[in-house]
Design a protein around this motif. Sequence first.
Motif, short mmCIF file in Angstrom:
data_model
loop_
_atom_site.label_atom_id
_atom_site.label_comp_id
_atom_site.label_asym_id
_atom_site.label_seq_id
_atom_site.Cartn_x
_atom_site.Cartn_y
_atom_site.Cartn_z
N ASN A 94 11.31 -9.77 -12.48
CA ASN A 94 12.67 -9.29 -12.78
C ASN A 94 12.80 -8.34 -13.95
O ASN A 94 13.68 -8.51 -14.81
N PHE A 95 11.92 -7.39 -14.03
CA PHE A 95 12.17 -6.32 -14.99
C PHE A 95 11.60 -5.00 -14.49
O PHE A 95 10.74 -4.96 -13.62
N PHE A 96 12.14 -3.91 -15.05
CA PHE A 96 11.70 -2.57 -14.66
C PHE A 96 10.78 -2.01 -15.72
O PHE A 96 11.14 -1.95 -16.89
N CYS A 97 9.58 -1.63 -15.29
CA CYS A 97 8.63 -1.06 -16.23
C CYS A 97 8.64 0.46 -16.06
O CYS A 97 8.33 0.97 -14.98
N ASP A 98 9.01 1.15 -17.14
CA ASP A 98 9.19 2.60 -17.10
C ASP A 98 7.86 3.35 -17.20
O ASP A 98 7.76 4.51 -16.83
N SER A 99 6.85 2.67 -17.70
CA SER A 99 5.57 3.36 -17.93
C SER A 99 4.73 3.36 -16.66
O SER A 99 4.90 2.51 -15.79
N TYR A 100 3.81 4.31 -16.62
CA TYR A 100 2.93 4.40 -15.46
C TYR A 100 1.51 4.05 -15.86
O TYR A 100 0.89 4.74 -16.66
N TYR A 101 1.01 2.94 -15.33
CA TYR A 101 -0.40 2.55 -15.51
C TYR A 101 -1.01 2.46 -14.13
O TYR A 101 -0.67 1.55 -13.37
N MET B 171 0.83 -1.21 0.00
CA MET B 171 0.00 0.00 0.00
C MET B 171 0.86 1.25 0.00
O MET B 171 2.05 1.22 0.31
N GLY B 172 0.22 2.39 -0.29
CA GLY B 172 0.92 3.67 -0.31
C GLY B 172 0.28 4.60 -1.33
O GLY B 172 -0.65 4.19 -2.05
N SER B 173 0.79 5.83 -1.40
CA SER B 173 0.24 6.82 -2.33
C SER B 173 0.36 6.37 -3.79
O SER B 173 1.12 5.45 -4.10
N ARG B 174 -0.31 7.09 -4.65
CA ARG B 174 -0.22 6.82 -6.09
C ARG B 174 1.19 7.09 -6.59
O ARG B 174 1.86 8.01 -6.13
N SER B 175 1.61 6.27 -7.51
CA SER B 175 2.83 6.51 -8.28
C SER B 175 4.15 6.39 -7.50
O SER B 175 5.19 6.84 -7.97
N VAL B 176 4.09 5.79 -6.31
CA VAL B 176 5.35 5.64 -5.56
C VAL B 176 6.18 4.46 -6.07
O VAL B 176 7.35 4.31 -5.70
N GLY B 177 5.53 3.62 -6.90
CA GLY B 177 6.27 2.50 -7.48
C GLY B 177 5.87 1.15 -6.89
O GLY B 177 6.65 0.19 -6.97
#
Length: 184
Positions: free
Chosen positions: A29-36, A12-18
């Motif tokens: 095992n991968f980093f997703c650069d986009s924000y959905y 849990m946590g605020s929006r967009s913290v990752g």
Amino acid sequence: MSSQKVRKIVVMGSRSVGKSTLIVQFVENFFCDSYYPTIENTFRKIIKYKGIEFECEIFDTAGQDEFTILSPKYAVGVQGYILAYSVDSRTSFEMTKIVRDKILSFFGTNWVPLVLVGNKTDLHSQREVSAEEAIELAKSWNCEAIECSAKTNENIDKIFDQMLLTIEKVSSPPAETRSGCVIF
Ligand SMILES: Nc1nc2c(ncn2[C@@H]2O[C@H](COP(=O)(O)OP(=O)(O)OP(=O)(O)O)[C@@H](O)[C@H]2O)c(=O)[nH]1
């Protein structure tokens, strides 16, 4: 019949913290650069910890704000919480306090197994929350604070190891001596 122990963990946590990104980094095992923006999602991963296999069900939640009501599905049967903020956002750090209060009041308790996680440490120049501050807050909550970067994969495994360790402490406490009594 499976001999694996199932552990339900909610992030849990605020929006967009990752939140989603750190779960995806851990599980896939991968980093997703986009924000959905997340509505809700469940991930599964087997973690071998101290020789025991745990089937972890990880619930990714929609970003919270002060008005979000804690859904019972993120509380009933849940054994541990990862409360995430982003080190480049003081607002998201403050939000962890509000979210924790909601969890505690749902359970009517003053402690739950929880790990405080500061994500996006790679954004050095944009930092708004110091590591010391997070450690202080975690200490006052009697839990651990971990900083990580879902982008560089720094400390991502450590978060989930710590989560399992914290849950194990309450699920299978060792026989210990308290106030002169031996607890079995
Ligand atoms: N630089 C950097 N960016 C990150 C990191 N982790 C996540 N991001 C980015 O931050 C943005 C938001 O990440 P999400 O994982 O979608 O955030 P979230 O907390 O799940 O967002 P909600 O679903 O709205 O609650 C995305 O563009 C990610 O690529 C990180 O460690 N470093």
